[in-house]
Design a protein around this motif. Structure first.
Motif, PDB file in Angstrom:
ATOM      1  N   ALA A   7      13.566  14.760   1.290  1.00  0.00           N
ATOM      2  CA  ALA A   7      14.571  14.315   0.017  1.00  0.00           C
ATOM      3  C   ALA A   7      14.024  12.796  -0.055  1.00  0.00           C
ATOM      4  N   GLY A   8      14.659  11.851  -0.717  1.00  0.00           N
ATOM      5  CA  GLY A   8      13.738  10.434  -0.770  1.00  0.00           C
ATOM      6  C   GLY A   8      12.183  10.458  -1.596  1.00  0.00           C
ATOM      7  N   THR A   9      11.518   9.352  -1.450  1.00  0.00           N
ATOM      8  CA  THR A   9      10.047   8.698  -2.278  1.00  0.00           C
ATOM      9  C   THR A   9       9.128   8.446  -1.482  1.00  0.00           C
ATOM     10  N   VAL A  10       8.050   8.646  -1.664  1.00  0.00           N
ATOM     11  CA  VAL A  10       6.463   8.075  -1.332  1.00  0.00           C
ATOM     12  C   VAL A  10       5.517   7.806  -2.256  1.00  0.00           C
ATOM     13  N   GLN A  11       5.770   6.086  -2.294  1.00  0.00           N
ATOM     14  CA  GLN A  11       4.891   5.213  -3.050  1.00  0.00           C
ATOM     15  C   GLN A  11       3.506   4.617  -3.454  1.00  0.00           C
ATOM     16  N   LEU A  12       2.647   5.463  -2.852  1.00  0.00           N
ATOM     17  CA  LEU A  12       1.630   4.653  -2.704  1.00  0.00           C
ATOM     18  C   LEU A  12       0.742   3.628  -3.745  1.00  0.00           C
ATOM     19  N   LEU A  34       0.838  -1.169   0.326  1.00  0.00           N
ATOM     20  CA  LEU A  34       0.164  -0.460   0.031  1.00  0.00           C
ATOM     21  C   LEU A  34       0.546   1.456  -0.146  1.00  0.00           C
ATOM     22  N   LEU A  35       1.864   0.887   1.031  1.00  0.00           N
ATOM     23  CA  LEU A  35       2.469   2.593   1.059  1.00  0.00           C
ATOM     24  C   LEU A  35       4.285   2.045   1.306  1.00  0.00           C
TER      25      LEU A  35
END
Ligand SMILES: Nc1ncnc2c1ncn2[C@@H]1O[C@H](COP(=O)(O)OP(=O)(O)OP(=O)(O)O)[C@@H](O)[C@H]1O
Length: 209
Positions: free
Chosen positions: A57-62, A3-4
């Motif tokens: 910085a970095g990524t949030v992938q949903l 989910l995340l």
């Protein structure tokens, strides 16, 4: 697909680094507990996941099917309006107005859905209950709860534990950030934020308590 997925998240406020290199994967059915002292970045992390503030910085992938429900810090309400008006207003933003869902949820937390009492007259615990309700009332499948036990009486705590168990059984995921680990909740993973870093901790399973 999870989910995340958080990958190498960092967050700075000016010169202050609050989060550094935070990575986390959340799957359907997960109930995560994130602990950490005052100012360790728990709320900041939840806000980044909810898209309220950006990461430095970095990524949030949903997952594309994720709908986030969130109770973070003090939930904002229309103070002069009733619970029903507030919940209806919030649900209408996403066109997910479901009185049939909201009324029983209010009853579960001993709130009178039809009451005309203005939200500004609500106690800390009553506001917390309203905040929990709005985080789940639209069938959200990734539920972020910041200090969800704040001000709750015993009956409400019992209702919260039951609700979280149901969310888990429905294949949703819950992330709870709190200093104190409320042990009746059946967490699947325990994490700690310290010095901006998120690490897994080992806890005695809550079923033993
Ligand atoms: N908008 C902001 N601007 C500047 N600094 C901020 C902002 N939001 C949070 N901070 C700082 O980031 C740090 C982490 O705050 P955060 O609210 O995430 O901590 P927390 O772990 O939720 O704390 P608590 O348990 O006290 O609620 C704190 O030092 C705080 O002062």
């Amino acid at each position: 697909m999870p989910l995340l997925t958080l990958t190498h998240i960092a967050k700075n406020f000016g010169q202050q680094t609050v989060l550094s290199d935070v990575s986390l994967t959340v799957n359907a059915g997960d109930v995560l507990h994130i602990t950490g002292g005052n100012g360790s970045g728990k709320s900041t992390l939840l806000k980044i996941i909810a898209g309220i503030i950006p990461a430095s910085a970095g990524t949030v992938q949903l997952d594309p099917n994720v709908q986030i429900g969130a109770l973070i810090e003090n939930p904002g309400f229309l103070e002069g309006e009733s619970l029903k008006t507030n919940l209806s207003f919030l649900a209408a933003i996403n066109h997910h107005l479901k009185t049939a869902t909201m009324q029983p949820l209010a009853a579960r937390f001993a709130l009178d859905y039809q009451s005309h009492r203005a939200m500004r007259k609500y106690s800390v615990g009553m506001r917390e209950k309203a905040g929990i309700i709005q985080a789940v009332m639209e069938d959200q499948n990734l539920v972020l709860l910041d200090e969800p036990t704040r001000g709750l009486d015993d009956a409400a705590l019992t209702a919260l534990v039951a609700l979280i168990t149901e969310l888990q059984q429905q294949g949703k995921a819950v992330i709870i950030a709190a200093h104190d680990r409320y042990t009746p909740i059946r967490y699947t993973e325990d994490w700690q934020l310290e010095g901006g870093r998120l690490s897994r901790t080992v806890n005695v399973p809550s079923s033993i308590h």
